[in-house]
Design an enzyme around this catalytic site. Structure first.
Site, PDB file in Angstrom:
ATOM      1  N   CYS A  29      28.777  27.343  35.460  1.00 36.07           N
ATOM      2  CA  CYS A  29      27.451  26.987  34.983  1.00 36.07           C
ATOM      3  C   CYS A  29      27.398  25.501  34.694  1.00 36.07           C
ATOM      4  O   CYS A  29      28.337  24.919  34.165  1.00 36.07           O
ATOM      5  CB  CYS A  29      27.022  27.739  33.732  1.00 36.07           C
ATOM      6  SG  CYS A  29      26.958  29.508  33.948  1.00 36.07           S
ATOM      7  N   TRP A  71      26.764  30.431  37.212  1.00 41.22           N
ATOM      8  CA  TRP A  71      27.859  31.239  37.764  1.00 41.22           C
ATOM      9  C   TRP A  71      27.910  32.474  36.876  1.00 41.22           C
ATOM     10  O   TRP A  71      28.214  32.385  35.685  1.00 41.22           O
ATOM     11  CB  TRP A  71      29.169  30.465  37.690  1.00 41.22           C
ATOM     12  CG  TRP A  71      30.319  31.146  38.359  1.00 41.22           C
ATOM     13  CD1 TRP A  71      30.626  31.124  39.688  1.00 41.22           C
ATOM     14  CD2 TRP A  71      31.346  31.916  37.734  1.00 41.22           C
ATOM     15  NE1 TRP A  71      31.766  31.854  39.926  1.00 41.22           N
ATOM     16  CE2 TRP A  71      32.233  32.349  38.748  1.00 41.22           C
ATOM     17  CE3 TRP A  71      31.601  32.299  36.419  1.00 41.22           C
ATOM     18  CZ2 TRP A  71      33.362  33.140  38.475  1.00 41.22           C
ATOM     19  CZ3 TRP A  71      32.715  33.089  36.149  1.00 41.22           C
ATOM     20  CH2 TRP A  71      33.578  33.491  37.172  1.00 41.22           C
ATOM     21  N   ASN A 123      26.085  27.252  28.820  1.00 44.38           N
ATOM     22  CA  ASN A 123      27.307  27.405  29.617  1.00 44.38           C
ATOM     23  C   ASN A 123      28.375  27.906  28.668  1.00 44.38           C
ATOM     24  O   ASN A 123      28.590  27.311  27.615  1.00 44.38           O
ATOM     25  CB  ASN A 123      27.700  26.039  30.201  1.00 44.38           C
ATOM     26  CG  ASN A 123      29.087  26.038  30.804  1.00 44.38           C
ATOM     27  OD1 ASN A 123      29.539  27.056  31.322  1.00 44.38           O
ATOM     28  ND2 ASN A 123      29.766  24.908  30.746  1.00 44.38           N
ATOM     29  N   GLY A 124      29.041  29.011  29.032  1.00 41.73           N
ATOM     30  CA  GLY A 124      30.081  29.561  28.161  1.00 41.73           C
ATOM     31  C   GLY A 124      29.921  31.058  28.040  1.00 41.73           C
ATOM     32  O   GLY A 124      29.226  31.679  28.866  1.00 41.73           O
ATOM     33  N   HIS A 158      62.203  40.121  52.699  1.00 48.22           N
ATOM     34  CA  HIS A 158      62.312  41.086  51.602  1.00 48.22           C
ATOM     35  C   HIS A 158      61.036  41.913  51.437  1.00 48.22           C
ATOM     36  O   HIS A 158      60.828  42.500  50.378  1.00 48.22           O
ATOM     37  CB  HIS A 158      62.652  40.361  50.297  1.00 48.22           C
ATOM     38  CG  HIS A 158      63.970  39.653  50.348  1.00 48.22           C
ATOM     39  ND1 HIS A 158      65.172  40.329  50.432  1.00 48.22           N
ATOM     40  CD2 HIS A 158      64.285  38.334  50.394  1.00 48.22           C
ATOM     41  CE1 HIS A 158      66.161  39.466  50.493  1.00 48.22           C
ATOM     42  NE2 HIS A 158      65.656  38.242  50.486  1.00 48.22           N
ATOM     43  N   GLU A 186      40.175  30.856  50.173  1.00 45.61           N
ATOM     44  CA  GLU A 186      38.977  30.414  49.455  1.00 45.61           C
ATOM     45  C   GLU A 186      37.809  30.104  50.393  1.00 45.61           C
ATOM     46  O   GLU A 186      36.689  30.494  50.117  1.00 45.61           O
ATOM     47  CB  GLU A 186      39.273  29.104  48.696  1.00 45.61           C
ATOM     48  CG  GLU A 186      39.947  29.265  47.388  1.00 45.61           C
ATOM     49  CD  GLU A 186      40.155  27.913  46.727  1.00 45.61           C
ATOM     50  OE1 GLU A 186      40.850  27.063  47.316  1.00 45.61           O
ATOM     51  OE2 GLU A 186      39.624  27.699  45.646  1.00 45.61           O
ATOM     52  N   GLU A 204      49.650  26.750  48.383  1.00 48.44           N
ATOM     53  CA  GLU A 204      48.371  26.038  48.383  1.00 48.44           C
ATOM     54  C   GLU A 204      47.656  26.203  49.727  1.00 48.44           C
ATOM     55  O   GLU A 204      46.431  26.365  49.781  1.00 48.44           O
ATOM     56  CB  GLU A 204      48.609  24.555  48.049  1.00 48.44           C
ATOM     57  CG  GLU A 204      47.389  23.667  48.105  1.00 48.44           C
ATOM     58  CD  GLU A 204      46.267  24.073  47.145  1.00 48.44           C
ATOM     59  OE1 GLU A 204      46.474  24.958  46.287  1.00 48.44           O
ATOM     60  OE2 GLU A 204      45.169  23.518  47.294  1.00 48.44           O
ATOM     61  N   LYS A 218      33.724  25.593  40.475  1.00 43.26           N
ATOM     62  CA  LYS A 218      34.802  24.609  40.415  1.00 43.26           C
ATOM     63  C   LYS A 218      35.496  24.587  39.063  1.00 43.26           C
ATOM     64  O   LYS A 218      36.701  24.470  38.972  1.00 43.26           O
ATOM     65  CB  LYS A 218      34.257  23.216  40.729  1.00 43.26           C
ATOM     66  CG  LYS A 218      35.388  22.215  40.876  1.00 43.26           C
ATOM     67  CD  LYS A 218      35.044  21.109  41.806  1.00 43.26           C
ATOM     68  CE  LYS A 218      36.256  20.264  42.133  1.00 43.26           C
ATOM     69  NZ  LYS A 218      37.164  20.922  43.075  1.00 43.26           N
ATOM     70  N   LYS A 229      43.892  27.785  49.969  1.00 42.72           N
ATOM     71  CA  LYS A 229      42.778  27.079  50.604  1.00 42.72           C
ATOM     72  C   LYS A 229      42.179  27.957  51.685  1.00 42.72           C
ATOM     73  O   LYS A 229      40.973  28.086  51.812  1.00 42.72           O
ATOM     74  CB  LYS A 229      43.307  25.773  51.198  1.00 42.72           C
ATOM     75  CG  LYS A 229      42.537  24.543  51.054  1.00 42.72           C
ATOM     76  CD  LYS A 229      42.205  24.005  49.693  1.00 42.72           C
ATOM     77  CE  LYS A 229      42.629  24.740  48.485  1.00 42.72           C
ATOM     78  NZ  LYS A 229      42.366  24.214  47.199  1.00 42.72           N
ATOM     79  N   ARG A 243      29.414  23.817  40.030  1.00 44.29           N
ATOM     80  CA  ARG A 243      29.808  24.593  38.852  1.00 44.29           C
ATOM     81  C   ARG A 243      29.287  26.027  38.913  1.00 44.29           C
ATOM     82  O   ARG A 243      29.600  26.845  38.036  1.00 44.29           O
ATOM     83  CB  ARG A 243      29.288  23.925  37.589  1.00 44.29           C
ATOM     84  CG  ARG A 243      29.795  22.518  37.401  1.00 44.29           C
ATOM     85  CD  ARG A 243      29.229  21.925  36.145  1.00 44.29           C
ATOM     86  NE  ARG A 243      29.718  22.577  34.959  1.00 44.29           N
ATOM     87  CZ  ARG A 243      30.844  22.261  34.334  1.00 44.29           C
ATOM     88  NH1 ARG A 243      31.600  21.302  34.786  1.00 44.29           N
ATOM     89  NH2 ARG A 243      31.217  22.909  33.254  1.00 44.29           N
TER      90      ARG A 243
HETATM   91  C1  F6R Z   1      41.248  25.921  44.183  1.00 49.72           C
HETATM   92  C2  F6R Z   1      40.775  25.446  42.905  1.00 49.72           C
HETATM   93  C3  F6R Z   1      41.121  26.229  41.695  1.00 49.72           C
HETATM   94  C4  F6R Z   1      41.472  25.272  40.547  1.00 49.72           C
HETATM   95  C5  F6R Z   1      41.690  26.067  39.251  1.00 49.72           C
HETATM   96  C6  F6R Z   1      42.105  25.159  38.113  1.00 49.72           C
HETATM   97  O1  F6R Z   1      40.807  25.137  45.238  1.00 49.72           O
HETATM   98  O2  F6R Z   1      40.118  24.442  42.832  1.00 49.72           O
HETATM   99  O3  F6R Z   1      42.147  27.118  41.939  1.00 49.72           O
HETATM  100  O4  F6R Z   1      42.626  24.573  40.893  1.00 49.72           O
HETATM  101  O5  F6R Z   1      40.507  26.728  38.904  1.00 49.72           O
HETATM  102  O6  F6R Z   1      41.156  24.175  37.884  1.00 49.72           O
HETATM  103  P1  F6R Z   1      41.535  22.852  37.098  1.00 49.72           P
HETATM  104  O7  F6R Z   1      42.489  22.078  37.912  1.00 49.72           O
HETATM  105  O8  F6R Z   1      40.219  22.148  36.916  1.00 49.72           O
HETATM  106  O9  F6R Z   1      42.132  23.287  35.798  1.00 49.72           O
END
Ligand code: F6R
Length: 611
Positions: A2, A74, A100-101, A507, A491, A484, A606, A488, A28
């Protein structure tokens, strides 16, 4: 998780400022969007879907008012419908609130309000706030006092902004969710008791700076427990008792253009291409002239006997890598998913607990860092966001300096996290051959640029974009890169992808490997680690899986690979950054080929400010 925005002092432009700000905050959350404007009355427009849906609604609706608030959602409580979109109102229509929260005790408050005759229009936790404000106003409270009374009842996290009919002001409260004020030249603090008026200049409020960065670079970060009132005369910040708080005015260190796409199809592609610059910024001025030592003031006195890392998602992968760097120096280091930190052993002796967090606002990470402080540890935030909660609450902050990242999937910030963690280890632990390690870091921006200019990733992506699933393997520093790479891929393509330590394949996961599951193997150097990973590659090749080797060409992995994505020769810890760039590009082009919503993947946001 949000985004909220508020604006006073822009008269006829308020609505445009709010909608523009929401478009900058869409990373957000993008389940719904809405705005409320206020003067003698309050008018609201809101709609489920992305901001364009709200724009379409505004094209056919007239709403007026000199001051306003806005929200991009969100979903947490209730599905993404028009009714659940913010702003939410009270029974009279005189109050509108964005939030937001999460309000943890909303159900009991709601039951009480319903029993008193209040009518609710949504499923959200937020809606209790305007009804509480309504009750306080009915009891004769001024709007600011009414908001105070309302949030006094709340348990949980909130960044709240409210407008009230008859008052050209925005009322604000913050607890555990980020909020920052933006000040036009001339928007000055005033003490409500002494303010006598003055030139009207705009004051903004938002969950994050990009929302108003086009108008100003002067900001004031609100702290937990603070309230603010924005009106034509400027702004006031007060504490829980209503006592004015003197706030520092900061200047944002990046330009407004950095929040645009600069001609790229997606923010993510732009941010992938920004990695050379982000890495340079991370390193600038932090290495001594001879390139033999790291020189960062805040690290000067730190020499931890042990390190615990806490983080989530991509940042967790960076943290795994950070712990490896420390263990190589002989300092015990562990990594914990922030959401699991409650079960971690207590930090021992003079341990440092490092939260790796791009946003500095991730609720799980903040909560783990608070737990660490409670256990008596020193804490550090490795973050991209100056003024973030993590940066302010920790004993130390190391900024990764990647610049704003708008694409929901982290890209350049991962590279900058890896670089910053190298600096952290070099600055606080006995790293072997530091001069070489520093040279490896300094070479990275140029190497990443060369790789971006000449990558075959889009061709590889096209070849495998219809695959059933993707696997990623690596050892040592390349193991976090494999994790990672898979994150990616899932996602932004919505396809099944998993990352494994290369040795673990046999395994269990090998059962998943078929001719429809490309395996991306990161193989660096010609030592024992590389030799063993090549052995694992042979195992998948024997099961007919297509193999894509991401390699510096020093092993014989190419003999068993269907495709090769090259990286230049360098030290293994620097190679991790380079290999990751190739994998970012593969995911990006796969998602593009599949027509996915790359910058705003479904169900994600994000900044995850709920636990
Ligand atoms: C993946 C991504 C998330 C963040 C995670 C932590 O692309 O962006 O997995 O890495 O939500 O976010 P931060 O780094 O802001 O604590």
């Amino acid at each position: 998780m949000c985004g909220i925005i508020g604006c006073v002092g822009r008269a006829d432009e308020t609505l445009d400022v709010l909608v523009h700000g929401l478009s900058k905050l869409e990373y957000r959350g993008y389940d719904s969007a809405g705005v409320a404007l206020a003067d003698d009355t309050v008018s609201v427009a809101k709609r489920s879907g992305e901001i364009d849906e709200l724009r379409a609604l505004l094209d056919e609706t007239t709403i007026d008012g000199a001051v306003g608030i806005g929200h991009t959602r969100w979903s947490t409580h209730g599905p993404p419908t028009d009714a659940n979109a913010h702003p939410h109102g009270d029974c009279t229509g005189d109050v509108a609130v964005v939030h937001n929260g999460i309000i943890e005790n909303y159900q009991s408050i709601r039951d009480e309000l319903v029993a008193d005759g209040h009518e609710f229009a949504s499923d959200t936790d937020t809606e209790v706030i305007p009804h509480l404000v309504e009750d306080a106003l009915a009891d004769g409270a001024e709007p600011m006092a009414a908001l105070r009374r309302a949030v006094d009842r709340l348990e949980g996290s909130y960044a709240v902004a409210a407008v009230v009919a008859g008052t050209e002001a925005v009322f604000v409260a913050r607890n555990d969710s980020p909020l920052v004020l933006g000040l036009d030249e001339g928007s000055e603090p005033h003490d409500e008791s002494t303010a006598t008026g003055g030139a009207t200049r705009a004051t903004y409020l938002a969950s994050d700076v990009p929302a108003f960065r086009d108008y100003t670079d002067r900001v004031v970060y609100l702290a937990d427990g603070e309230f603010a009132r924005l009106d034509a005369e400027g702004w006031t910040v007060t504490d829980g008792d209503g006592t004015p708080v003197e706030k520092e005015i900061d200047t944002v260190a990046w330009d407004a253009e950095e929040t645009g796409k600069s001609g790229y199809d997606h923010f993510m592609l732009k941010e992938i291409h920004e990695q050379p610059r982000a890495l340079r910024q991370c390193l600038r001025g932090r290495v001594d002239e001879l390139g033999a030592a790291v020189d960062i003031e805040d690290l000067g006195d730190l020499s931890p006997t042990g390190v615990q890392f806490v983080a989530c998602g991509t940042s967790y992968h960076a943290a795994l890598y950070g712990a490896q760097l420390y263990r190589r120096t002989g300092i015990p280091a562990q990594t914990f998913l922030a959401s699991e930190y409650a079960t971690a052993p207590p930090p021992i002796g003079d341990a440092l607990v490092v939260g790796v967090t791009q946003s500095g606002e991730t609720a799980d990470t903040l909560s783990a860092l608070r737990e660490a402080r409670h256990r008596g540890a020193r804490t550090m935030a490795v973050t991209n966001t100056v003024g973030s909660t993590a940066a302010r609450e920790c004993d130390h902050a190391l900024y990764i300096r990647a610049g704003p990242e708008i694409g929901v999937a982290a890209s350049k910030t991962f590279a900058s996290q890896l670089a910053a963690l190298n600096l952290l280890a070099l600055g606080t632990a006995p790293v072997d051959r530091p001069r070489e390690a520093i040279a490896g870091l300094r070479d990275l921006p140029g190497q990443v640029q060369a790789l971006l200019d000449d990558s075959r990733a889009s061709a590889v992506a096209e070849q495998y974009q219809d695959a059933g699933a993707y696997f990623f393997v690596g050892r040592g520093h390349q193991y976090p890169v494999a994790l990672e790479g898979a994150l990616k891929m899932k996602e932004i393509t919505y396809k099944h992808a998993e990352g494994f330590a290369a040795g673990e394949l046999k395994h269990g996961p090998l059962a998943l490997v078929t001719d429809d599951t490309p395996v991306f193997a990161v193989v660096v150097g010609d030592g024992e680690q590389a030799r063993k990973t090549v052995g694992n590659v042979k195992e998948v090749e024997a099961r007919d899986a297509p193999v894509v080797a991401v390699t510096d060409g020093r092993s014989d992995v190419e003999r068993y690979a269907d495709e090769v994505l090259e990286i230049p020769e360098t030290r293994p810890e620097a190679a991790a950054v380079l290999a990751n760039v190739q994998l970012q590009l593969v995911s990006y082009y796969t998602a593009k080929g599949l027509g996915r919503s790359i910058d705003k993947p479904r169900n994600l946001a994000k900044s995850v400010t709920v636990e």
